[in-house]
Design a protein around this motif. Sequence first.
Motif, mmCIF file in Angstrom:
data_model
loop_
_atom_site.group_PDB
_atom_site.id
_atom_site.type_symbol
_atom_site.label_atom_id
_atom_site.label_comp_id
_atom_site.label_asym_id
_atom_site.label_seq_id
_atom_site.Cartn_x
_atom_site.Cartn_y
_atom_site.Cartn_z
ATOM 1 N N THR A 20 -8.666 -11.916 0.368
ATOM 2 C CA THR A 20 -8.190 -11.369 -0.987
ATOM 3 C C THR A 20 -8.636 -9.801 -0.822
ATOM 4 O OG1 THR A 20 -10.308 -11.445 -2.241
ATOM 5 C CG2 THR A 20 -8.750 -13.421 -2.361
ATOM 6 N N SER A 21 -7.715 -8.992 -1.516
ATOM 7 C CA SER A 21 -7.842 -7.590 -1.701
ATOM 8 C C SER A 21 -9.335 -7.082 -2.242
ATOM 9 C CB SER A 21 -6.754 -6.873 -2.393
ATOM 10 O OG SER A 21 -6.196 -7.590 -3.383
ATOM 11 N N GLN A 22 -9.817 -8.130 -2.974
ATOM 12 C CA GLN A 22 -11.297 -8.078 -3.436
ATOM 13 C C GLN A 22 -12.353 -8.193 -2.181
ATOM 14 O OE1 GLN A 22 -11.705 -10.724 -6.421
ATOM 15 N NE2 GLN A 22 -13.267 -9.589 -7.640
ATOM 16 N N ARG A 56 -9.262 -3.128 5.529
ATOM 17 C CA ARG A 56 -8.305 -2.692 5.039
ATOM 18 C C ARG A 56 -6.924 -3.687 5.013
ATOM 19 N NH1 ARG A 56 -5.823 2.666 5.643
ATOM 20 N NH2 ARG A 56 -5.893 2.477 7.935
ATOM 21 N N LEU A 57 -6.609 -3.961 3.762
ATOM 22 C CA LEU A 57 -5.517 -5.087 3.519
ATOM 23 C C LEU A 57 -4.461 -4.489 2.859
ATOM 24 C CD1 LEU A 57 -5.136 -8.266 3.746
ATOM 25 C CD2 LEU A 57 -5.841 -8.212 1.496
ATOM 26 N N TYR A 58 -2.957 -4.534 3.581
ATOM 27 C CA TYR A 58 -1.912 -4.160 3.030
ATOM 28 C C TYR A 58 -0.849 -4.940 3.265
ATOM 29 C CZ TYR A 58 -2.121 -1.159 6.991
ATOM 30 O OH TYR A 58 -2.092 -0.899 8.434
ATOM 31 N N ASN A 59 0.320 -4.912 2.246
ATOM 32 C CA ASN A 59 1.316 -5.764 2.290
ATOM 33 C C ASN A 59 2.616 -5.091 2.511
ATOM 34 O OD1 ASN A 59 0.418 -8.229 1.266
ATOM 35 N ND2 ASN A 59 0.623 -7.739 -0.838
ATOM 36 N N ASP A 60 3.403 -5.760 3.439
ATOM 37 C CA ASP A 60 4.850 -4.884 3.155
ATOM 38 C C ASP A 60 5.825 -6.285 2.918
ATOM 39 O OD1 ASP A 60 5.477 -6.433 5.669
ATOM 40 O OD2 ASP A 60 5.349 -4.580 6.807
HETATM 41 C C1 LIG Z 1 -0.312 -8.910 -1.086
HETATM 42 O O1 LIG Z 1 0.715 -9.710 -1.752
HETATM 43 C C2 LIG Z 1 0.443 -10.920 -2.272
HETATM 44 C C3 LIG Z 1 1.225 -11.780 -3.012
HETATM 45 O O2 LIG Z 1 2.704 -11.195 -2.261
HETATM 46 C C4 LIG Z 1 -0.616 -10.661 -3.362
HETATM 47 O O3 LIG Z 1 -1.428 -11.729 -3.947
HETATM 48 C C5 LIG Z 1 -1.821 -9.930 -2.761
HETATM 49 O O4 LIG Z 1 -2.613 -9.282 -3.679
HETATM 50 C C6 LIG Z 1 -1.188 -8.533 -2.066
HETATM 51 N N1 LIG Z 1 -2.131 -7.694 -1.474
HETATM 52 C C7 LIG Z 1 -2.383 -6.556 -1.384
HETATM 53 C C8 LIG Z 1 -3.467 -5.940 -0.591
HETATM 54 O O5 LIG Z 1 -1.704 -5.699 -2.104
#
Ligand SMILES: *[C@@H]1O[C@H](CO)[C@@H](O)[C@H](O)[C@H]1NC(C)=O
Length: 742
Positions: A541-543, A551-555
């Motif tokens: 999780t981001s936590q 480092r965690l990121y979404n696209d």
């Molecule tokens: C990435 O996306 C998911 C859901 O699509 C979300 O639960 C998660 O918190 C996101 N993580 C970050 C680091 O933004």
Amino acid sequence: MKTAAFILGLIFICLEFTEQITSEGQLEGFDDTVVKSECRDRYLWIHVASGQAPRFEAVDENGVHSISKQLASHCGYTISTFKMDGSTTFKASYYSCFTYNQNDEVFTFRFNVMVRDAGGRWISRPVSAVCSGLMWTHREIICEEDYMEVNVNKESSCGGQQGSSGQVWQAAFSRAQRTASSVWQLMVLQSDGQVSSMSISEAQQQGYSLTTTAHRVVLRSQYKQPHAELIMVDGVPMEVIWISLFLKQKLIVMMIDVSIACTVNSGSFDGSRLLWDIPQVVTPLTWEGAGFESRSVSLGVEGLLLDEPTTAARGFSVVQQGHLIKIGVPFGAEGGYRKSLVVNNVYKEMYMIFLMYEHVFSLLYDDGSSIDTRHRMLRVLDTPLLCRPPFSFDQTTSDNQVFSVYLGNIPADVLLEEVQINGKQLMMSEGVGWGYSISPIIHINGSRAYELRLPFEDTLVYRMYLGQGVVQYSIDINFTLTIMPQRDSYYHHTFITARVFNTFPPEITAQCSDRGLAFSVVKPPRAESLWEVGVDHEPLTSQLADQRGYRLYNDTQRTTLEVPVFSIGYNYEDINLSNFYGTFKLVLRDSKTLEVQTSTLKRCLFKTQDMIVCSADGTMTVVTTPTSTWPTLQPERTTLLDPACGPKQTDGARVLFEFKLDSCGTRAMVGELYMVYENEIFHDRQMIADGPNFISRDSQFKLTVRCFYPLSGLNRLSVDRIFRSATPGFGSVKVFKSIKGF
Ligand SMILES: *[C@@H]1O[C@H](CO)[C@@H](O)[C@H](O)[C@H]1NC(C)=O
Ligand SMILES: *[C@@H]1O[C@H](CO)[C@@H](O)[C@H](O)[C@H]1NC(C)=O
Ligand SMILES: *[C@@H]1O[C@H](CO)[C@@H](O)[C@H](O)[C@H]1NC(C)=O
Ligand SMILES: *[C@@H]1O[C@H](CO)[C@@H](O)[C@H](O)[C@H]1NC(C)=O
């Protein structure tokens, strides 16, 4: 009773009485929920609601007569064997022995019903009734449970010599003329032509009961009398006694046909209806030369005739087919009794009904006269035990991701009490809120079905990834079905699977970089809820990323995770002064069971720098650059606390120490949360042995190196001194410089 002489060929007098049944309740000290009585059509009915079998006594002017089984069938009493509700029914014929008969119109009964009180003592409850208002036909025959009875109007009984077996009757008649005295005699005919006559008292000894009243002659016999014959009439077995009563007085011989015929067939069951066949024309009761005309055929239940609309409404059928009257009663029809039970986990039920058949017919003579006969027969019809196994079928379509199971053939007295899915109980009352439902479906015939709907995503559902994008969901269902109100349970078990295609787990790829490594997680559309990406036991999780410095990121398409080297989660191997390997693992778990399905392990080569590594197998590895702190130092002359432990590798500037935590003088200390292992790196020191310890004399440079292992993850068996930690520890390096000797 007085007998009178009669003349052959009297004119019949038919009086139309309106039938009126007077009921007289009973009597002081009576709780009429226990004993009820009622004048009914041709018998007095007494009903005793008592768990224990009551006894009955008849009372007349001569006293009290205890009614045994034997006496009952002889005297026209019936203690009914048909008991479904635990109560006892007692019936007394209007012509029963101890009944006071006034002109065949008023019948007075007196009984004592003996029941046991709470203390087990017999107490007597008197029942009396005066019944009147019946209209008798010329001849009435009743086939009761325990006897056959005929009563004939004396004035109308003239047809004997025209009997069906005409010659036999003729012979009998001439014999009667020869032998008869002025007393009544009974003459029994056999179908083989044998004739035997007996006096009234002989007949009594043989078990017949014969009485004459003001207008009628009554003959009663038990079944299976020696004179009774079993014959087939239109394929139906009948018990028949050809018998007549005769009297010769002066020149006149009078003969009354008191023959009796009763069917003795039992009913049958065709799967949905109880069937009972009766010959339409009971030939032993007809006479040659007389025309036959049926007046009415009626059915009754438990001794009470039903009117036609009621008979039809209950689904009873009375159909004439050839020479037979075919009676049909649908399973479960009103008036009968259903009984259900569980045998070997199978629901079984039976149905029985106590039916009465009445046929009123006329025999017509050339002279325009006729004789009417009312013929009644009682019969218990019952079905065998019928199995009603439930069945289930799977209506699931994978498209809407919901299991749908149909459970059918549930009888009306059965409740779906419990459903177990994969061994866990489904709460029957909470369905809607929890995403599942159990809906009853009621069919017109009273049988029921249930429909169970349960989403694939329910926590009770098992699922398995079979590979190639196929996910299999399965439920093992155990239905508990309970018969109410007796709470008898049986079970139905079924196993259902459903497959969903094109469901792929996330794809994880990894890449090394100078500073660490990077994972890329591509989630196909449906994978979201099925799988979870994790680091060891933690979900990613981001936590978690924040805590550990990832480092965690979404696209839109992927999630990228960057893990800098030396952050938590790495394992290090093959450390030398130039390189080492760092390994990091991501796991893919079933998000429900947390069962690891796959893991992605990435191993990257990194450049060695100053570092300390505390590995899970209890090895501490330290790379340090003493020259940076102390220019004149010679790296190869450094040691640990135990001077025998030198560096594993050195170059001009750096040293690499690698040692087990139980060697090289390593000190162990227990902290609150951590086990701490500590050693020191010295330069050029002289050590003096002092007992088991070494004492340093001269120290110019010192590095304290420590490894911390969480106590919770430690499995240290002090006996065999094998070190094993669930996770690697973390280390610290502290520089200490002495000014002494400087
Ligand atoms: C990435 O996306 C998911 C859901 O699509 C979300 O639960 C998660 O918190 C996101 N993580 C970050 C680091 O933004
Ligand atoms: C009741 O009706 C249902 C649906 O028509 C049928 O499947 C079932 O067999 C019937 N049950 C009985 C006992 O006749
Ligand atoms: C169904 O449940 C009942 C009661 O819990 C149990 O006795 C029975 O063995 C179960 N049947 C199956 C097939 O699991
Ligand atoms: C250090 O280790 C790496 C990888 O194990 C190896 O390729 C290299 O030759 C080693 N270097 C020295 C100086 O031992």
